[in-house]
Design a protein around this motif. Structure first.
Motif, PDB file in Angstrom:
ATOM      1  N   ASP A  33       0.974  -1.248   0.338  1.00  0.00           N
ATOM      2  CA  ASP A  33       0.436  -0.331   0.216  1.00  0.00           C
ATOM      3  C   ASP A  33       1.084   1.241  -0.208  1.00  0.00           C
ATOM      4  O   ASP A  33       2.221   1.419  -0.259  1.00  0.00           O
ATOM      5  N   ARG A  34       0.302   2.519  -0.294  1.00  0.00           N
ATOM      6  CA  ARG A  34       1.017   3.831  -0.146  1.00  0.00           C
ATOM      7  C   ARG A  34       0.125   5.128   0.447  1.00  0.00           C
ATOM      8  O   ARG A  34      -1.181   4.473   0.434  1.00  0.00           O
ATOM      9  N   VAL A  35       0.368   5.712   0.088  1.00  0.00           N
ATOM     10  CA  VAL A  35      -0.199   7.394   0.450  1.00  0.00           C
ATOM     11  C   VAL A  35      -0.929   7.192  -0.550  1.00  0.00           C
ATOM     12  O   VAL A  35      -0.563   7.362  -1.845  1.00  0.00           O
ATOM     13  N   LYS A  36      -2.056   8.140  -0.552  1.00  0.00           N
ATOM     14  CA  LYS A  36      -2.649   8.218  -1.402  1.00  0.00           C
ATOM     15  C   LYS A  36      -1.541   9.307  -2.064  1.00  0.00           C
ATOM     16  O   LYS A  36      -1.119  10.492  -1.841  1.00  0.00           O
ATOM     17  N   PHE A  37      -2.504   9.664  -3.866  1.00  0.00           N
ATOM     18  CA  PHE A  37      -1.231  10.250  -4.637  1.00  0.00           C
ATOM     19  C   PHE A  37      -1.882  11.638  -4.747  1.00  0.00           C
ATOM     20  O   PHE A  37      -1.324  12.586  -5.223  1.00  0.00           O
ATOM     21  N   THR A  38      -2.992  12.192  -4.699  1.00  0.00           N
ATOM     22  CA  THR A  38      -3.219  13.932  -4.585  1.00  0.00           C
ATOM     23  C   THR A  38      -2.596  13.785  -3.448  1.00  0.00           C
ATOM     24  O   THR A  38      -2.574  15.764  -3.399  1.00  0.00           O
ATOM     25  N   ASP A  39      -1.764  14.030  -2.614  1.00  0.00           N
ATOM     26  CA  ASP A  39      -1.188  14.029  -1.443  1.00  0.00           C
ATOM     27  C   ASP A  39       0.162  14.940  -2.101  1.00  0.00           C
ATOM     28  O   ASP A  39       1.047  15.526  -1.606  1.00  0.00           O
ATOM     29  N   GLU A  40       0.130  13.941  -3.540  1.00  0.00           N
ATOM     30  CA  GLU A  40       1.772  14.227  -4.243  1.00  0.00           C
ATOM     31  C   GLU A  40       0.968  15.022  -4.997  1.00  0.00           C
ATOM     32  O   GLU A  40       2.007  15.698  -6.559  1.00  0.00           O
ATOM     33  N   TRP A  41      -0.353  15.199  -6.186  1.00  0.00           N
ATOM     34  CA  TRP A  41      -0.422  15.442  -6.955  1.00  0.00           C
ATOM     35  C   TRP A  41      -1.836  15.554  -6.797  1.00  0.00           C
ATOM     36  O   TRP A  41      -3.173  15.133  -7.327  1.00  0.00           O
ATOM     37  N   PRO A  42      -2.230  16.673  -6.300  1.00  0.00           N
ATOM     38  CA  PRO A  42      -3.723  17.547  -5.799  1.00  0.00           C
ATOM     39  C   PRO A  42      -4.399  17.878  -7.481  1.00  0.00           C
ATOM     40  O   PRO A  42      -5.555  17.363  -7.040  1.00  0.00           O
ATOM     41  N   GLU A  43      -3.891  17.976  -8.069  1.00  0.00           N
ATOM     42  CA  GLU A  43      -4.811  18.063 -10.053  1.00  0.00           C
ATOM     43  C   GLU A  43      -5.491  16.314 -10.465  1.00  0.00           C
ATOM     44  O   GLU A  43      -6.987  16.575 -10.452  1.00  0.00           O
ATOM     45  N   LEU A  44      -4.580  15.788  -9.118  1.00  0.00           N
ATOM     46  CA  LEU A  44      -5.912  14.495  -9.975  1.00  0.00           C
ATOM     47  C   LEU A  44      -7.114  14.185  -8.863  1.00  0.00           C
ATOM     48  O   LEU A  44      -7.495  14.582  -8.241  1.00  0.00           O
ATOM     49  N   ASP A  45      -8.361  14.547 -10.157  1.00  0.00           N
ATOM     50  CA  ASP A  45     -10.074  14.674 -10.185  1.00  0.00           C
ATOM     51  C   ASP A  45     -10.157  13.058 -10.587  1.00  0.00           C
ATOM     52  O   ASP A  45      -9.425  12.713 -10.985  1.00  0.00           O
ATOM     53  N   VAL A  46     -11.257  13.155 -10.641  1.00  0.00           N
ATOM     54  CA  VAL A  46     -12.297  12.181 -10.924  1.00  0.00           C
ATOM     55  C   VAL A  46     -12.067  12.435 -12.173  1.00  0.00           C
ATOM     56  O   VAL A  46     -12.215  10.894 -12.995  1.00  0.00           O
ATOM     57  N   GLU A  47     -12.110  13.036 -12.782  1.00  0.00           N
ATOM     58  CA  GLU A  47     -11.839  12.680 -14.497  1.00  0.00           C
ATOM     59  C   GLU A  47     -10.782  12.056 -14.905  1.00  0.00           C
ATOM     60  O   GLU A  47     -10.640  11.392 -15.497  1.00  0.00           O
ATOM     61  N   THR A  48      -9.812  13.034 -14.520  1.00  0.00           N
ATOM     62  CA  THR A  48      -8.285  12.189 -14.591  1.00  0.00           C
ATOM     63  C   THR A  48      -7.553  10.590 -13.952  1.00  0.00           C
ATOM     64  O   THR A  48      -7.895   9.524 -14.342  1.00  0.00           O
ATOM     65  N   GLY A  49      -9.183  10.209 -12.646  1.00  0.00           N
ATOM     66  CA  GLY A  49      -8.926   8.979 -12.239  1.00  0.00           C
ATOM     67  C   GLY A  49      -9.284   8.143 -12.962  1.00  0.00           C
ATOM     68  O   GLY A  49      -9.080   7.367 -13.344  1.00  0.00           O
ATOM     69  N   TYR A  50     -10.524   8.659 -13.387  1.00  0.00           N
ATOM     70  CA  TYR A  50     -11.278   7.784 -14.837  1.00  0.00           C
ATOM     71  C   TYR A  50     -10.056   7.595 -15.700  1.00  0.00           C
ATOM     72  O   TYR A  50     -10.337   6.390 -16.600  1.00  0.00           O
ATOM     73  N   LYS A  51      -9.620   8.304 -16.306  1.00  0.00           N
ATOM     74  CA  LYS A  51      -8.349   8.014 -17.488  1.00  0.00           C
ATOM     75  C   LYS A  51      -7.353   7.019 -17.058  1.00  0.00           C
ATOM     76  O   LYS A  51      -6.571   6.295 -18.236  1.00  0.00           O
ATOM     77  N   ILE A  52      -6.776   7.151 -15.620  1.00  0.00           N
ATOM     78  CA  ILE A  52      -6.182   6.133 -15.274  1.00  0.00           C
ATOM     79  C   ILE A  52      -7.131   4.941 -14.787  1.00  0.00           C
ATOM     80  O   ILE A  52      -5.658   3.739 -15.162  1.00  0.00           O
ATOM     81  N   GLN A  53      -7.748   4.517 -14.682  1.00  0.00           N
ATOM     82  CA  GLN A  53      -8.919   3.747 -14.642  1.00  0.00           C
ATOM     83  C   GLN A  53      -9.105   2.953 -15.551  1.00  0.00           C
ATOM     84  O   GLN A  53      -8.365   1.613 -15.940  1.00  0.00           O
ATOM     85  N   ASP A  54      -9.108   3.888 -16.933  1.00  0.00           N
ATOM     86  CA  ASP A  54      -8.858   3.197 -17.966  1.00  0.00           C
ATOM     87  C   ASP A  54      -8.072   2.432 -19.126  1.00  0.00           C
ATOM     88  O   ASP A  54      -7.909   1.250 -19.343  1.00  0.00           O
TER      89      ASP A  54
END
Length: 265
Positions: free
Chosen positions: A21-42
């Motif tokens: 496990d790891r700390v959440k990415f938004t600690d280091e990348w605050p711009e990670l929003d839902v739209e970007t999250g779906y691109k990562i998921q895909d």
């Protein structure tokens, strides 16, 4: 470190493979929003398919008030199911593949027809369903202590792990899905209960949400797909040696053996 879609996808799949496990990415990348999250998921789905997994459906996350309150998130999410996430009924919780598994009961739809948004209603969604089953998802998270923001959890495929379905499959018109109840049993004691109404008032509403959400990405729910409509109750821990069961009113029971602790590497 500077994160982007490709590097986060790589890290999430590595965490999964290494049970890390790891700390959440938004600690280091605050711009990670839902739209970007779906691109990562895909992107992670693309890599799963490339390595031989088969897309078999979708899962919804955080459709119940209990889950939303626990995770501090107010919006349901859609994520992918592949055949690698199926857990046969005779196998224990795969402790050697999961980091900190928790179990939550679900109402599961098997699609009879293709369902494409936008504008799908709950009634239209239910009409496309062939069968409904009781089931449960073993959720897991690549984030330490299950702590994340919306973009983090979407990127992490809505905390996917594995899932199991029960022995009873009924046509949806033969079950009152809003009142279909479940009792969650841990080590012989009933610890929680809920009805299908906990899933957005009716699980068909969750199915409609999934179809409409996917339509925004140019996608649809296909015939034959498995749809996990979201946890009915809060999730319970499933450590080695535990016993968890989800007892449904009409849809039978799903039993989990917590298995044994993985050997230290």
């Amino acid at each position: 470190m500077s994160w982007d879609i490709d590097s986060v996808a790589t890290e999430l799949l590595a965490c999964e493979a290494e049970r890390r496990d790891r700390v959440k990415f938004t600690d280091e990348w605050p711009e990670l929003d839902v739209e970007t999250g779906y691109k990562i998921q895909d992107e992670t789905l693309r890599r799963r398919l490339e390595r031989g997994e088969k897309l078999i459906g979708v899962k919804l996350g955080l459709t119940s008030r209990a889950k939303q309150e626990r995770m501090g998130v107010k919006t349901p999410f859609v994520a992918w199911l592949t055949d690698a996430m199926i857990l046969p009924a005779d196998l224990p919780v795969p402790q050697d593949k999961l980091i900190h598994p928790r179990i939550e009961p679900e109402l599961v739809f098997i699609m009879g027809d293709r369902l494409e948004g936008p504008g799908v209603t709950g009634a239209q969604a239910l009409a496309a369903v062939s069968h409904v089953l009781g089931g449960a998802e073993i959720i897991d998270s690549r984030y330490r202590d299950f702590k994340f923001l919306a973009g983090d959890v979407v990127a992490d495929n809505a905390s996917s792990g594995a899932y199991m379905t029960g022995p009873v499959a009924l046509p949806p018109e033969s079950v009152d899905l809003s009142t279909e109840a479940v009792l969650v049993e841990v080590d012989g004691a009933i610890v929680d209960s809920a009805t299908g109404a906990s899933i957005m008032g009716h699980p068909a509403e969750a199915l409609a949400l999934a179809a409409n959400d996917l339509a925004k990405r140019g996608l649809a729910i296909e015939a034959g797909w498995v749809i996990l409509t979201g946890g009915m109750t809060d999730a319970v821990f499933a450590p080695p040696g535990s016993s968890v069961a989800c007892h449904f009113t009409s849809l039978g029971s799903v039993f989990f053996n917590g298995g044994t602790a993985p050997e230290a590497s």
